[in-house]
Design an enzyme around this catalytic site. Structure first.
Site, PDB file in Angstrom:
ATOM      1  N   LYS A   1       0.822  -1.222   0.000  1.00 22.95           N
ATOM      2  CA  LYS A   1       0.000   0.000   0.000  1.00 22.95           C
ATOM      3  C   LYS A   1       0.851   1.266   0.000  1.00 22.95           C
ATOM      4  CE  LYS A   1      -2.198  -1.220   3.825  1.00 22.95           C
ATOM      5  NZ  LYS A   1      -1.816  -2.615   3.996  1.00 22.95           N
ATOM      6  N   THR A   2       1.830   1.311   0.888  1.00 29.79           N
ATOM      7  CA  THR A   2       2.623   2.535   1.024  1.00 29.79           C
ATOM      8  C   THR A   2       3.380   2.845  -0.256  1.00 29.79           C
ATOM      9  OG1 THR A   2       2.855   2.246   3.410  1.00 29.79           O
ATOM     10  CG2 THR A   2       4.493   3.623   2.328  1.00 29.79           C
TER      11      THR A   2
ATOM     12  N   GLU B   1      -3.590   5.949   1.513  1.00 33.39           N
ATOM     13  CA  GLU B   1      -3.364   4.557   1.888  1.00 33.39           C
ATOM     14  C   GLU B   1      -4.550   4.101   2.734  1.00 33.39           C
ATOM     15  OE1 GLU B   1      -0.036   2.005   4.390  1.00 33.39           O
ATOM     16  OE2 GLU B   1       0.567   3.814   3.291  1.00 33.39           O
TER      17      GLU B   1
END
Length: 464
Positions: free
Chosen positions: A121-122, A165
């Protein structure tokens, strides 16, 4: 009321304001003109950055830190009910707002891209934030890690796009209503909150169901959990599903990933045309993250060739295969990987980037619950390294679980043929690594806890 700030967030007090998710929201609110305050357990560069934006940051938790005129107290799921500031908020009748609700309110009225998945995600959110900024679209963004270029995890932009995110760990991502949702993968994790894969699927289905009518789901075509999720949500009304990956039927097909040292060259097939671009981090799974970012931007109407070039400007995010430095011919790299899939992906990426180098790992397990459920798989992942040092479990928000220690991982690693050693005191790690490492080796500090602090210490020891 300041423009773009909900009334409850005019004078917010954040408990744990230095956390990756909390600090991002606090920064955006401060940039929008809110009077931000909060507390954190210890001093940090993040606390300093918040103060530079005008926020009041207290170190330590005490009832007196909470101002009587606060319009809300913002918390994450990690904040315990007996926190003195939370207790004081109840006494004063100050509303408590969950971090996810605060973030959702910041996205209102903007074209939101929410990036979800068990891993990646990051990185994917960061790639989008950098690419959209490079194209002059001035997005707002909230990320779980600091970008290498801007050096921050969040910003309030003047454009109409908000990239966020989306955290599934406590189901908080179900609060968002994005125009584009990305699902990178779906696996069982966060065992304190999810008892089964069925619960995970239900949670992700709810998230996807919140995509605005006419919106888009960008979802992996290769990962089994994502494929199953696609099967479950494909018939949702007013939802466009765009798949990406190496599968022949993917809408955005990954044709080839070519390693180029610590970078990769990626070729995709989109609308029948080949498109090649560079990704500044090594490994197939980071290449797939870039393709997901590309597909999401295209879903917003941004030309693919412009996006591809802009994604190439991404220079990384802290703790995601971040080169910390080199000493005595040894490179030290930091990895946030803490789930077996992430560990395997990063170790394979480093193998591909430097196939002739020995790979030495300093691994710190994260959470007792995760180690209890996935310790065997973590140990098996460490078999990809030439040698590993394994620290004690980083507890984060959890209390110890009887019988759950790093020995679960060490035993599994040894059973898989790995060379692994337990190190109980982090202070012993730099000397231990210096005794093992030879010129040309790669050292990887790996885990979601404070193992990241050891990289500079290892470099200092190697230099001495």
């Amino acid at each position: 009321m300041a423009p773009g700030i909900p009334a409850a967030l005019e004078r917010p007090h954040f408990i744990g304001i230095g956390g990756a998710g909390m600090s991002g929201i606090a920064k955006i609110l401060a940039q929008r003109g809110a009077k931000v305050a909060g507390s954190d357990a210890k001093e940090s560069a993040t606390a300093g950055a918040l103060r530079a934006l005008g926020a009041t940051v207290h170190i330590g938790h005490a009832a007196g830190h909470l101002a009587d005129d606060a319009t809300s107290v913002v918390v994450s799921s990690a904040i315990r009910a007996d926190n003195p500031e939370l207790v004081r908020a109840a006494e004063l009748g100050i509303p408590v707002v969950h971090r996810s609700d605060a973030l959702a309110s910041l996205m209102d009225g903007l074209r939101a891209i929410a990036v979800a998945g068990t891993h990646g995600k990051t990185t994917t959110t960061s790639m989008l934030a950098v690419a959209l900024s490079e194209l002059g679209l001035d997005p707002s963004y909230a990320i779980g890690g600091d970008l290498e270029g801007p050096g921050t995890n969040a910003a309030h932009g003047g454009g109409d796009i908000f990239v966020a995110e989306a955290d599934e760990s406590d189901r908080s991502f179900q609060k968002y209503a994005p125009e584009v949702a990305i699902v990178l993968n779906v696996e069982l994790d966060h065992h304190a909150n999810y008892a089964s894969m069925d619960e995970i699927y239900e949670s992700f289905e709810t998230f996807v169901g919140k995509v605005v009518p006419g919106g888009t789901l960008v979802v992996a075509a290769d990962q089994p959990g994502a494929v199953e999720l696609t099967r479950r949500v494909r018939e949702l009304p007013s939802l466009t599903v765009v798949t990406y990956g190496e599968s022949e039927g993917a809408d955005v097909r990954v044709h080839k990933v070519t390693p180029r040292g610590l970078t990769s060259e990626v070729t995709v097939v989109l609308n029948g045309k080949y498109l090649t671009f560079t990704v500044s981090v090594p490994g197939r799974h980071y290449a797939h993250n870039a393709v997901a970012a590309l597909a999401a931007g295209v879903a917003l109407g941004i030309p693919a060739h412009n996006l591809a070039s802009a994604i190439g400007k991404y220079t990384g995010v802290k703790r995601r295969l971040q080169l910390k430095g080199e000493a005595a011919g040894v490179q030290v790299i930091d990895s946030y990987a803490h789930h077996p899939t992430e560990m395997t992906a990063d170790l394979e990426a480093m193998r591909g980037a430097a196939s002739d180098a020995r790979l030495l790992v300093v691994f710190q397990p994260h959470l007792f619950s995760r180690t209890q459920e996935l310790g065997t798989e973590m140990g098996q992942a460490l078999a990809l390294a030439d040698a590993s040092l394994v620290l004690d479990i980083y507890p984060a928000r959890e209390d110890p679980v009887p019988g759950v220690t790093s020995e679960l991982i060490i035993d599994a690693a040894k059973a898989a043929g790995a060379e692994v050693t337990a190190v109980h005191d982090p202070a012993d790690v730099p000397a231990a690594v210096a005794g093992m490492a030879k010129p040309g080796d790669l050292v990887l500090t790996m885990g979601a806890g404070d193992v990241t602090d050891l990289g500079p210490q290892i470099l200092d020891h190697l230099s001495s």
